[in-house]
Write an enzyme that holds these catalytic residues in place. Structure first.
Site, PDB file in Angstrom:
ATOM      1  N   GLU A  47       0.857  -1.217   0.080  1.00 55.77           N
ATOM      2  CA  GLU A  47       0.060   0.000  -0.002  1.00 55.77           C
ATOM      3  C   GLU A  47       0.749   1.265  -0.110  1.00 55.77           C
ATOM      4  OE1 GLU A  47      -2.940   0.343   3.318  1.00 55.77           O
ATOM      5  OE2 GLU A  47      -3.751   2.083   2.469  1.00 55.77           O
TER       6      GLU A  47
ATOM      7  N   CYS B 270      -6.358   0.597   2.936  1.00 55.22           N
ATOM      8  CA  CYS B 270      -7.664   1.817   3.035  1.00 55.22           C
ATOM      9  C   CYS B 270      -7.459   2.705   1.736  1.00 55.22           C
ATOM     10  CB  CYS B 270      -7.309   2.784   4.170  1.00 55.22           C
ATOM     11  SG  CYS B 270      -7.715   1.993   5.709  1.00 55.22           S
TER      12      CYS B 270
ATOM     13  N   ASN C 264     -12.129  -3.322   0.842  1.00 54.72           N
ATOM     14  CA  ASN C 264     -11.260  -3.570   1.650  1.00 54.72           C
ATOM     15  C   ASN C 264     -11.913  -3.017   2.972  1.00 54.72           C
ATOM     16  OD1 ASN C 264      -8.474  -3.766   2.909  1.00 54.72           O
ATOM     17  ND2 ASN C 264      -9.158  -1.426   3.427  1.00 54.72           N
ATOM     18  N   GLU C 265     -11.999  -3.799   3.902  1.00 51.90           N
ATOM     19  CA  GLU C 265     -12.238  -3.651   5.441  1.00 51.90           C
ATOM     20  C   GLU C 265     -13.637  -2.771   5.176  1.00 51.90           C
ATOM     21  OE1 GLU C 265      -9.429  -1.704   7.767  1.00 51.90           O
ATOM     22  OE2 GLU C 265      -8.499  -3.435   8.223  1.00 51.90           O
TER      23      GLU C 265
HETATM   24  O1  AHR Z   1      -2.278  -1.512   6.995  1.00 50.21           O
HETATM   25  C1  AHR Z   1      -2.704  -0.188   7.191  1.00 50.21           C
HETATM   26  C2  AHR Z   1      -4.152  -0.159   7.094  1.00 50.21           C
HETATM   27  O2  AHR Z   1      -4.603  -1.107   8.041  1.00 50.21           O
HETATM   28  C3  AHR Z   1      -4.762  -0.804   5.700  1.00 50.21           C
HETATM   29  O3  AHR Z   1      -4.909   0.399   5.122  1.00 50.21           O
HETATM   30  C4  AHR Z   1      -6.134  -0.945   6.134  1.00 50.21           C
HETATM   31  O4  AHR Z   1      -6.708  -2.047   5.526  1.00 50.21           O
HETATM   32  C5  AHR Z   1      -6.049  -1.206   7.658  1.00 50.21           C
HETATM   33  O5  AHR Z   1      -7.023  -0.687   8.462  1.00 50.21           O
END
Ligand code: AHR
Length: 662
Positions: free
Chosen positions: A51, A249, A380-381
């Site tokens: 990321e 995120c 994602n999440e």
């Molecule tokens: O790894 C950091 C963050 O943690 C990521 O972006 C997210 O998916 C999680 O909350």
């Protein structure tokens, strides 16, 4: 001090340690049953999560040294300073050609009049400075427009002491109203981790400038505009089974407008529209106002990186929902079409031939062969019924056209609780191919959960442990450390993932990279500055699991039970039918040395020696650093194999990988 009391204290301590010693000295026997093949370990089992957080991409692996090269940051001259002998109104202007280029509208116009050294210069500060290496070639380029000949640009790399450590000269030809690219390369004469680039102007004329760029000559595979080779090498060394990208995120964005849109990250770099990085403002305690996404590392490059390091590509796409912690902005169900189309088009981009629209674009970018995409994450999440209803729309559309693509669904932010339970139930009702679980928890949680998957349903959806890291303090605390204890607790947990490889098909630590001067989130697997990298103890745990992945789990038992924390010990065994080895991963999270005996059943004649790779240190709170990168790093030793038994002494606080040829 009262003598009697202290003597008593001493006696108590002595007796306690003597008892511990006795316990520790008892040889613990573990049985390994080579003929009882259990789960098959997927080639994708251990991967990496990428990321653009902590300056992982811009200012990190993407080797561009100029910050705000196209003047598209919110403050157009952020990262740049202008020096002039005499102020002339309008000599440096930020202009826009929005009507021609909506992706990269801004440029600067510099008016140069009878300029000599010291008259007018621009300085770029780089990303927390520029890492410059003595003797290395640097490639400068710029897009420009010039109405008549007569302007010269002098380039100077300047070190922290203000000395020039590299020079180049450009004498651009007039272009009339056309934009052109011009480049020059030069060699640096000294090393400096925090250099800057000066551009000073000579002569007369009006010159428009954009995409001012500087790359080191030693990028990964020597690709122009490429990646920092040292950072890619750290990934390649892990032999990862997959690479998850672009997050995290960042996929969601704070709001939908700043979500990750892969189509805007491909094609010529100057046409990739920059957006703010969501980590720019995420944490008040770690603001990073100069954090933007240029997408120099875009989806084509992610696929190429995956191919380079032998990892399966795993893109995660936005599901029509922005981060639910931030804005929780959702696209309406009748507006979701373009989001779903992005997913379908991505499959075409990755896999279809050059006769298709998106396959053609990939081919034109230099990769006629497909990238062999086999899986994709949607969301994602994300959580809640809103996620599930969007997911159903994606699933129907993708599975109808591409039943061969495995879909990964998010199980939210936490590994337990109401949100998790609701999602888990719903996703299983949908027959999810793979469910993405995340755990950011304290080390104790990791140790206590080593048996988490022992009782999971075996035949239904597979699990992707998509993001995890032990937090020595608490989630998102800036005090979290990448120390030995966190690494061992992850190793303990990972023995449980391996033992349950019939349920868990993939796992990745998160986040991956962090720049020591530009991070927002800790802990992280690999830390870097502008010139150096180091692997944390957590990195070595990941690497050892991945490099010694094996192909099939075999029982590793103590008193007929899996080893899931008895006396602080955790272990698994597998065989590798490619190398014909037995591999035992064994974690001692206690402060006691442990005498162990591995009894190997079901083997033919074994060699006289086994190899043990040990990761340990004196203190559980010990860390690696840029200056001492190998304090905690794997060390190899040999041990005897006698009568199909391997007896040895396991160090306190250690992770041990034992290998023996079968
Ligand atoms: O790894 C950091 C963050 O943690 C990521 O972006 C997210 O998916 C999680 O909350």
């Amino acid at each position: 001090m009262n003598f009697k009391k202290s003597t008593l204290n001493f006696l108590v301590i002595f007796l306690l340690s003597a008892t511990n010693l006795t316990v520790a000295q008892q040889v613990k026997t573990f049985t390994i049953k080579l003929n009882d093949l259990k789960a098959e370990i997927q080639p994708t089992m251990w991967g990496v999560f990428f990321e653009d957080i902590n300056m992982g991409a811009d200012g990190g692996i993407y080797a561009e040294l100029i910050k705000n090269r196209s003047f598209e940051f919110a403050a157009p001259l952020m990262g740049w300073t202008i020096k002039r002998k005499q102020f002339t109104e309008g000599d440096v202007q930020v202009l826009s050609r929005k009507e021609i280029s909506s992706a990269n509208p801004r440029y600067i116009q510099v008016t140069v009049s009878n300029a000599i050294k010291g008259s007018l210069s621009l300085t770029n500060e780089g990303f927390r400075g520029m890492g410059i290496k003595n003797g290395l070639r640097y490639d400068f380029s710029m897009m420009y427009r010039l109405n008549s000949n007569g302007v010269r640009l002098h380039l100077e790399l300047v070190n922290t002491k203000g000395e020039v450590i590299g020079e180049g000269l450009l004498s651009p030809d007039a272009t009339g109203n056309k934009w052109k690219k011009q480049s020059v390369s030069f060699i640096a004469t000294a090393t400096d981790p925090k250099a800057k680039l000066n551009i000073w102007f000579e002569g007369n004329g009006v010159i428009d400038l954009d995409m001012i760029s500087l790359f080191p000559g030693d990028t990964w595979k020597n690709r122009p505009g490429g990646f920092r080779a040292d950072m890619v090498q750290m990934l390649a060394d892990m032999n990862p089974g997959f690479i998850r990208f672009p997050g995290g995120c960042i996929v969601e964005g704070r709001e939908l407008a700043t979500r990750y849109q892969w189509k805007k990250t491909i094609g010529p770099v100057e046409e990739r529209q920059l957006i703010v990085n969501r980590w720019n403002t995420e944490f008040i305690h770690r603001p990073t106002p100069d954090y933007f996404q240029t997408f120099g590392l875009g989806f084509f490059e992610y696929f190429q990186l995956a191919e380079d390091i032998g990892a399966a590509p795993l893109p995660i796409l936005n599901c029509g929902m922005a981060c639910q912690f931030n804005t929780a902005e959702f696209v309406s169900l009748d507006g979701i079409g373009p989001y779903v189309q992005d997913a379908l088009d991505l499959i075409e981009f990755a896999n279809a031939d050059a006769g298709t629209k998106w396959g053609r674009i990939r081919a034109d970018m230099g990769h006629p062969k497909p990238f062999n995409l086999t899986m994709m994450g949607v969301g994602n999440e994300n959580w809640g019924p809103q996620y599930v209803e969007r997911l159903k729309i994606f699933t129907k559309a993708i599975k109808e056209k591409h039943p061969e693509i495995k879909l990964i669904y998010s199980c939210g932010t936490d590994p337990d609780g109401e949100r998790f339970d609701d999602l888990n139930r719903e996703l299983r009702k949908m027959n999810a191919d793979i469910i993405d679980e995340h755990y950011y928890r304290r080390p104790e949680w990791f140790m206590q959960n080593a048996a988490r998957y022992d009782n999971y349903p075996r035949k239904a959806s597979k699990i992707f442990a998509g993001e995890y890291a032990a937090q020595s303090d608490k989630t998102v605390s800036p005090n979290n450390k990448n120390n030995l204890l966190t690494a061992l607790s992850e190793a303990a947990f990972m023995t449980g993932l391996e033992r349950n490889a019939d349920v868990v098909s993939m796992a990745s630590y998160a986040p991956l990279f962090a720049h020591v001067d530009g991070w927002q989130w800790t802990p992280d697997l690999i830390w870097v500055d502008n010139l150096r990298t180091y692997g944390t103890p957590n990195y070595y745990v990941q690497k050892l699991f991945s490099v010694y992945k094996g192909t099939h789990v075999v029982p590793f038992l103590s008193n007929n039970r899996p080893v899931t924390g008895q006396d602080g010990l955790f272990g698994t065994a597998c065989i590798d039918n490619k190398t014909n080895e037995l591999i035992v991963k064994f974690v001692n999270t206690s402060d006691q040395q442990q005498a162990v005996n591995y009894k190997i059943e079901g083997s033919g004649k074994l060699p006289r020696k086994a190899l043990i790779t040990v990761l340990t240190s004196d203190r559980p709170d010990q860390e690696n650093s840029l200056d001492a990168p190998l304090t905690i790093s794997p060390k190899d030793q040999e041990v005897d194999v006698k009568n199909k038994e391997i007896k040895f002494s396991v160090k306190p606080y250690s992770f041990n990988v034992v290998r023996v040829k079968m």
